[in-house]
Design an enzyme around this catalytic site. Structure first.
Site, PDB file in Angstrom:
ATOM      1  N   ASP A 158      46.814  -2.379  80.170  1.00 56.59           N
ATOM      2  CA  ASP A 158      46.891  -2.933  78.813  1.00 56.59           C
ATOM      3  C   ASP A 158      46.284  -2.031  77.753  1.00 56.59           C
ATOM      4  O   ASP A 158      45.494  -1.136  78.036  1.00 56.59           O
ATOM      5  CB  ASP A 158      46.167  -4.282  78.765  1.00 56.59           C
ATOM      6  CG  ASP A 158      44.652  -4.116  78.815  1.00 56.59           C
ATOM      7  OD1 ASP A 158      44.160  -3.469  79.758  1.00 56.59           O
ATOM      8  OD2 ASP A 158      43.972  -4.604  77.897  1.00 56.59           O
ATOM      9  N   LYS A 209      42.491   9.404  87.849  1.00 51.77           N
ATOM     10  CA  LYS A 209      42.054  10.407  86.858  1.00 51.77           C
ATOM     11  C   LYS A 209      40.849  11.133  87.443  1.00 51.77           C
ATOM     12  O   LYS A 209      39.713  10.727  87.193  1.00 51.77           O
ATOM     13  CB  LYS A 209      41.602   9.705  85.575  1.00 51.77           C
ATOM     14  CG  LYS A 209      42.680   9.122  84.711  1.00 51.77           C
ATOM     15  CD  LYS A 209      41.994   8.534  83.467  1.00 51.77           C
ATOM     16  CE  LYS A 209      42.934   7.792  82.585  1.00 51.77           C
ATOM     17  NZ  LYS A 209      42.218   7.060  81.508  1.00 51.77           N
ATOM     18  N   ARG A 220      51.223  -4.726  78.981  1.00 48.36           N
ATOM     19  CA  ARG A 220      51.213  -4.666  80.453  1.00 48.36           C
ATOM     20  C   ARG A 220      52.637  -4.727  80.997  1.00 48.36           C
ATOM     21  O   ARG A 220      52.897  -4.291  82.116  1.00 48.36           O
ATOM     22  CB  ARG A 220      50.431  -5.857  81.024  1.00 48.36           C
ATOM     23  CG  ARG A 220      48.936  -5.817  80.738  1.00 48.36           C
ATOM     24  CD  ARG A 220      48.259  -6.902  81.559  1.00 48.36           C
ATOM     25  NE  ARG A 220      46.912  -7.209  81.106  1.00 48.36           N
ATOM     26  CZ  ARG A 220      45.811  -6.590  81.506  1.00 48.36           C
ATOM     27  NH1 ARG A 220      45.888  -5.588  82.350  1.00 48.36           N
ATOM     28  NH2 ARG A 220      44.626  -6.945  81.049  1.00 48.36           N
ATOM     29  N   ASP A 223      39.321   5.582  87.548  1.00 49.46           N
ATOM     30  CA  ASP A 223      38.880   6.479  86.488  1.00 49.46           C
ATOM     31  C   ASP A 223      37.517   7.047  86.901  1.00 49.46           C
ATOM     32  O   ASP A 223      37.449   8.061  87.581  1.00 49.46           O
ATOM     33  CB  ASP A 223      38.833   5.661  85.192  1.00 49.46           C
ATOM     34  CG  ASP A 223      38.552   6.470  83.961  1.00 49.46           C
ATOM     35  OD1 ASP A 223      38.666   7.700  84.025  1.00 49.46           O
ATOM     36  OD2 ASP A 223      38.221   5.877  82.924  1.00 49.46           O
ATOM     37  N   GLU A 266      44.899  -1.118  93.460  1.00 48.54           N
ATOM     38  CA  GLU A 266      44.332  -0.952  92.113  1.00 48.54           C
ATOM     39  C   GLU A 266      45.368  -0.310  91.199  1.00 48.54           C
ATOM     40  O   GLU A 266      46.248   0.407  91.669  1.00 48.54           O
ATOM     41  CB  GLU A 266      43.111  -0.019  92.184  1.00 48.54           C
ATOM     42  CG  GLU A 266      41.756  -0.718  92.134  1.00 48.54           C
ATOM     43  CD  GLU A 266      41.375  -1.198  90.728  1.00 48.54           C
ATOM     44  OE1 GLU A 266      42.261  -1.423  89.877  1.00 48.54           O
ATOM     45  OE2 GLU A 266      40.170  -1.350  90.490  1.00 48.54           O
ATOM     46  N   ASP A 267      45.232  -0.540  89.902  1.00 49.62           N
ATOM     47  CA  ASP A 267      46.110   0.126  88.945  1.00 49.62           C
ATOM     48  C   ASP A 267      45.678   1.574  88.708  1.00 49.62           C
ATOM     49  O   ASP A 267      46.491   2.483  88.766  1.00 49.62           O
ATOM     50  CB  ASP A 267      46.152  -0.663  87.619  1.00 49.62           C
ATOM     51  CG  ASP A 267      44.763  -1.005  87.072  1.00 49.62           C
ATOM     52  OD1 ASP A 267      43.735  -0.652  87.701  1.00 49.62           O
ATOM     53  OD2 ASP A 267      44.695  -1.643  86.005  1.00 49.62           O
ATOM     54  N   PHE A 276      44.033   8.056  77.836  1.00 49.20           N
ATOM     55  CA  PHE A 276      44.228   6.611  77.978  1.00 49.20           C
ATOM     56  C   PHE A 276      45.715   6.292  78.142  1.00 49.20           C
ATOM     57  O   PHE A 276      46.545   6.740  77.355  1.00 49.20           O
ATOM     58  CB  PHE A 276      43.650   5.895  76.758  1.00 49.20           C
ATOM     59  CG  PHE A 276      43.563   4.413  76.943  1.00 49.20           C
ATOM     60  CD1 PHE A 276      42.555   3.857  77.714  1.00 49.20           C
ATOM     61  CD2 PHE A 276      44.502   3.563  76.358  1.00 49.20           C
ATOM     62  CE1 PHE A 276      42.482   2.485  77.914  1.00 49.20           C
ATOM     63  CE2 PHE A 276      44.434   2.189  76.537  1.00 49.20           C
ATOM     64  CZ  PHE A 276      43.421   1.652  77.323  1.00 49.20           C
ATOM     65  N   VAL A 277      46.031   5.529  79.174  1.00 48.56           N
ATOM     66  CA  VAL A 277      47.431   5.180  79.423  1.00 48.56           C
ATOM     67  C   VAL A 277      47.642   3.662  79.399  1.00 48.56           C
ATOM     68  O   VAL A 277      46.693   2.896  79.622  1.00 48.56           O
ATOM     69  CB  VAL A 277      47.929   5.742  80.787  1.00 48.56           C
ATOM     70  CG1 VAL A 277      48.041   7.255  80.745  1.00 48.56           C
ATOM     71  CG2 VAL A 277      47.030   5.311  81.953  1.00 48.56           C
TER      72      VAL A 277
HETATM   73  P1  5GP Z   1      36.597   2.889  86.593  1.00 51.17           P
HETATM   74  O1  5GP Z   1      35.522   1.931  87.023  1.00 51.17           O
HETATM   75  O2  5GP Z   1      37.236   3.643  87.748  1.00 51.17           O
HETATM   76  O3  5GP Z   1      36.079   3.848  85.543  1.00 51.17           O
HETATM   77  O4  5GP Z   1      37.680   2.082  85.802  1.00 51.17           O
HETATM   78  C1  5GP Z   1      38.698   1.369  86.351  1.00 51.17           C
HETATM   79  C2  5GP Z   1      39.227   0.372  85.353  1.00 51.17           C
HETATM   80  O5  5GP Z   1      39.149   0.867  83.992  1.00 51.17           O
HETATM   81  C3  5GP Z   1      40.694   0.135  85.604  1.00 51.17           C
HETATM   82  O6  5GP Z   1      40.902  -0.883  86.577  1.00 51.17           O
HETATM   83  C4  5GP Z   1      41.216  -0.215  84.225  1.00 51.17           C
HETATM   84  O7  5GP Z   1      41.009  -1.581  83.977  1.00 51.17           O
HETATM   85  C5  5GP Z   1      40.328   0.576  83.267  1.00 51.17           C
HETATM   86  N1  5GP Z   1      40.954   1.850  82.849  1.00 51.17           N
HETATM   87  C6  5GP Z   1      40.569   3.101  83.168  1.00 51.17           C
HETATM   88  N2  5GP Z   1      41.369   4.020  82.593  1.00 51.17           N
HETATM   89  C7  5GP Z   1      42.308   3.331  81.906  1.00 51.17           C
HETATM   90  C8  5GP Z   1      43.442   3.706  81.088  1.00 51.17           C
HETATM   91  O8  5GP Z   1      43.779   4.894  80.885  1.00 51.17           O
HETATM   92  N3  5GP Z   1      44.164   2.691  80.553  1.00 51.17           N
HETATM   93  C9  5GP Z   1      43.864   1.378  80.748  1.00 51.17           C
HETATM   94  N4  5GP Z   1      44.651   0.471  80.157  1.00 51.17           N
HETATM   95  N5  5GP Z   1      42.796   0.977  81.483  1.00 51.17           N
HETATM   96  C10 5GP Z   1      42.035   1.942  82.071  1.00 51.17           C
END
Ligand code: 5GP
Length: 175
Positions: free
Chosen positions: A159, A131, A165, A103, A99-100, A152-153
């Site tokens: 993206d 995070k 990206r 959050d 995963e990237d 936010f990054v």
């Molecule tokens: P989660 O379900 O853990 O809240 O969110 C994961 C997804 O939210 C990530 O795969 C990504 O697509 C998006 N996301 C969460 N934080 C960021 C951020 O700081 N920057 C970007 N570009 N996408 C984020």
């Protein structure tokens, strides 16, 4: 890059690559003799995955999963749909999900359940960024590149409105 001047570099390219070498070495040790399938979550994990697999010295295979999350661009709703499924079954395989960023953990929690239902031998998670201050659903993270604060990054797969990206580093977007 045009438009990226306002971004503040958080993790420079050299630091990303150095950490990825460490993660690759650890994964190589942990999966020696196993049937490893590295699964990338599109699109954000593509850059990380392509650098990571080159640091894993094992005869692994790769697959990809496309997801769409309902919600706005910056917050996760946790309601996730698979838009592109794996190309092969993962029964009895050792799956490493790449995963990237994690959050809230909602996306990953959905993914993990979906993978476990397919009866692999094991499922582990490798995320470049985490995070922790935003956690809503706890999911065990086996390999974490960097723990960051709740801002936010963008860059290196992540993206901002589908752009940036391709930046080779991770940056903050000022509000
Ligand atoms: P989660 O379900 O853990 O809240 O969110 C994961 C997804 O939210 C990530 O795969 C990504 O697509 C998006 N996301 C969460 N934080 C960021 C951020 O700081 N920057 C970007 N570009 N996408 C984020």
């Amino acid at each position: 890059m045009q438009g990226a001047e306002k971004f503040e570099i958080l993790i420079p390219e050299a630091d990303l690559q150095a950490r990825i070498r460490e993660l690759g070495a650890k994964i190589t040790q942990d999966y020696r003799g196993r049937d490893l399938v590295v699964v990338g979550v599109l699109k954000g994990a593509v850059l990380f995955l392509s650098d990571l697999v080159r640091q894993i010295d094992l005869p692994l295979s790769m697959d990809f999963l496309g997801l769409s999350s309902y919600g706005d661009a910056t917050t996760s709703s946790g309601v996730v749909q698979i838009t592109q499924d794996l190309s092969k079954p993962i029964v009895d395989k050792d799956v490493l999900v790449v995963e990237d960023i994690v959050d809230s953990g909602l996306t990953l929690s959905f993914l993990r359940e979906s993978f476990i239902a397919r009866q692999p031998r094991s499922v582990r998670i490798c995320t470049l960024l985490h995070k922790p201050s935003n956690t809503r659903k706890h999911v065990p993270l086996d390999y974490v590149g960097f723990t960051i604060e709740d801002r936010f990054v963008v860059g290196y797969g992540l993206d901002f409105e589908q752009r940036y990206r391709n930046l080779p580093y991770i940056a903050h977007v000022p509000p």
